[in-house]
Design a protein around this motif. Structure first.
Motif, PDB file in Angstrom:
ATOM      1  N   GLN A 166      -2.806   2.245 -15.743  1.00  0.00           N
ATOM      2  CA  GLN A 166      -1.426   2.411 -16.207  1.00  0.00           C
ATOM      3  C   GLN A 166      -1.218   3.766 -16.863  1.00  0.00           C
ATOM      4  OE1 GLN A 166       1.040   0.459 -15.335  1.00  0.00           O
ATOM      5  NE2 GLN A 166      -0.352  -0.970 -14.343  1.00  0.00           N
ATOM      6  N   LYS A 167      -2.212   4.257 -17.598  1.00  0.00           N
ATOM      7  CA  LYS A 167      -2.120   5.585 -18.224  1.00  0.00           C
ATOM      8  C   LYS A 167      -2.052   6.665 -17.151  1.00  0.00           C
ATOM      9  CE  LYS A 167      -4.304   8.614 -21.675  1.00  0.00           C
ATOM     10  NZ  LYS A 167      -3.336   9.630 -21.357  1.00  0.00           N
ATOM     11  N   MET A 168      -2.858   6.535 -16.076  1.00  0.00           N
ATOM     12  CA  MET A 168      -2.820   7.502 -14.984  1.00  0.00           C
ATOM     13  C   MET A 168      -1.420   7.563 -14.383  1.00  0.00           C
ATOM     14  SD  MET A 168      -4.861   7.504 -11.337  1.00  0.00           S
ATOM     15  CE  MET A 168      -3.961   6.070 -10.733  1.00  0.00           C
ATOM     16  N   LEU A 169      -0.815   6.384 -14.142  1.00  0.00           N
ATOM     17  CA  LEU A 169       0.540   6.360 -13.597  1.00  0.00           C
ATOM     18  C   LEU A 169       1.526   7.016 -14.561  1.00  0.00           C
ATOM     19  CD1 LEU A 169       0.784   2.725 -12.146  1.00  0.00           C
ATOM     20  CD2 LEU A 169       0.299   4.838 -10.901  1.00  0.00           C
ATOM     21  N   ALA A 170       1.460   6.635 -15.826  1.00  0.00           N
ATOM     22  CA  ALA A 170       2.393   7.178 -16.838  1.00  0.00           C
ATOM     23  C   ALA A 170       2.234   8.680 -16.978  1.00  0.00           C
ATOM     24  CB  ALA A 170       2.186   6.477 -18.175  1.00  0.00           C
ATOM     25  N   ASP A 171       0.999   9.155 -17.018  1.00  0.00           N
ATOM     26  CA  ASP A 171       0.747  10.600 -17.181  1.00  0.00           C
ATOM     27  C   ASP A 171       1.332  11.408 -16.030  1.00  0.00           C
ATOM     28  OD1 ASP A 171      -0.615  10.018 -19.507  1.00  0.00           O
ATOM     29  OD2 ASP A 171      -2.606  10.433 -18.698  1.00  0.00           O
ATOM     30  N   SER A 172       1.421  10.778 -14.837  1.00  0.00           N
ATOM     31  CA  SER A 172       1.978  11.466 -13.670  1.00  0.00           C
ATOM     32  C   SER A 172       3.438  11.126 -13.424  1.00  0.00           C
ATOM     33  CB  SER A 172       1.154  11.105 -12.421  1.00  0.00           C
ATOM     34  OG  SER A 172      -0.161  11.605 -12.550  1.00  0.00           O
ATOM     35  N   GLY A 173       4.024  10.268 -14.268  1.00  0.00           N
ATOM     36  CA  GLY A 173       5.425   9.889 -14.100  1.00  0.00           C
ATOM     37  C   GLY A 173       5.651   9.039 -12.860  1.00  0.00           C
ATOM     38  N   VAL A 174       4.648   8.239 -12.467  1.00  0.00           N
ATOM     39  CA  VAL A 174       4.742   7.418 -11.264  1.00  0.00           C
ATOM     40  C   VAL A 174       5.053   5.973 -11.644  1.00  0.00           C
ATOM     41  CG1 VAL A 174       3.413   6.467  -9.328  1.00  0.00           C
ATOM     42  CG2 VAL A 174       3.173   8.879  -9.932  1.00  0.00           C
ATOM     43  N   VAL A 230       0.864  -1.180   0.000  1.00  0.00           N
ATOM     44  CA  VAL A 230       0.000   0.000   0.000  1.00  0.00           C
ATOM     45  C   VAL A 230       0.898   1.226   0.000  1.00  0.00           C
ATOM     46  CG1 VAL A 230      -1.754   1.301   1.256  1.00  0.00           C
ATOM     47  CG2 VAL A 230      -1.838  -1.186   1.252  1.00  0.00           C
ATOM     48  N   ASP A 231       0.709   2.079  -0.991  1.00  0.00           N
ATOM     49  CA  ASP A 231       1.484   3.305  -1.114  1.00  0.00           C
ATOM     50  C   ASP A 231       0.542   4.497  -0.978  1.00  0.00           C
ATOM     51  OD1 ASP A 231       3.890   1.837  -1.907  1.00  0.00           O
ATOM     52  OD2 ASP A 231       2.828   1.516  -3.789  1.00  0.00           O
ATOM     53  N   HIS A 232       1.027   5.566  -0.353  1.00  0.00           N
ATOM     54  CA  HIS A 232       0.207   6.752  -0.086  1.00  0.00           C
ATOM     55  C   HIS A 232       0.573   7.889  -1.036  1.00  0.00           C
ATOM     56  CE1 HIS A 232      -1.484   5.107   3.674  1.00  0.00           C
ATOM     57  NE2 HIS A 232      -0.358   4.406   3.645  1.00  0.00           N
ATOM     58  N   TYR A 233      -0.454   8.480  -1.640  1.00  0.00           N
ATOM     59  CA  TYR A 233      -0.283   9.532  -2.645  1.00  0.00           C
ATOM     60  C   TYR A 233      -1.241  10.680  -2.370  1.00  0.00           C
ATOM     61  CZ  TYR A 233       2.153   5.971  -5.372  1.00  0.00           C
ATOM     62  OH  TYR A 233       3.045   5.013  -5.795  1.00  0.00           O
TER      63      TYR A 233
END
Length: 108
Positions: free
Chosen positions: A96-104, A36-39
């Motif tokens: 995956q797009k959400m992560l990529a768009d934010s550079g995460v 679990v990671d916090h953002y």
């Protein structure tokens, strides 16, 4: 929900919550278990206008929850008392797009 509904995703570690951001967690699998990671994430105006979200008194947090392989992610939107929530499916491609768009890149 799509990746466009969530922008500016960044780790909470050593960060300050900016105006418009909501605490979020990503619960995901990795080779040795579950993490679990916090953002903080900024939901779009369309997110806030969703009928289910609009019916909550307030939003205290958003959980992105990985499901079994091949199943869509779940997005759980919690109100402060955590008594009521709204749950959405979130396609793997959109996640995956959400992560990529934010550079995460997820740890693990």
């Amino acid at each position: 929900m799509t990746a466009a509904d969530f922008t500016n995703l960044h780790l909470q570690y050593k960060s300050t919550q900016a105006e418009g951001e909501v605490p979020a967690v990503i619960e995901h699998d990795f080779a040795d278990g579950r993490m679990v990671d916090h953002y903080y994430v900024t939901p779009s105006p369309a997110f806030w206008q969703d009928e289910g979200v609009a019916q909550l008194d307030a939003v205290a947090g958003i959980s992105f929850l990985q499901q079994a392989p091949g199943e869509p992610w779940k997005i759980a939107v919690h109100e402060p008392a955590m008594i009521r929530e709204v749950v959405f499916d979130f396609a793997e491609e959109e996640f995956q797009k959400m992560l990529a768009d934010s550079g995460v890149t997820l740890p693990g």
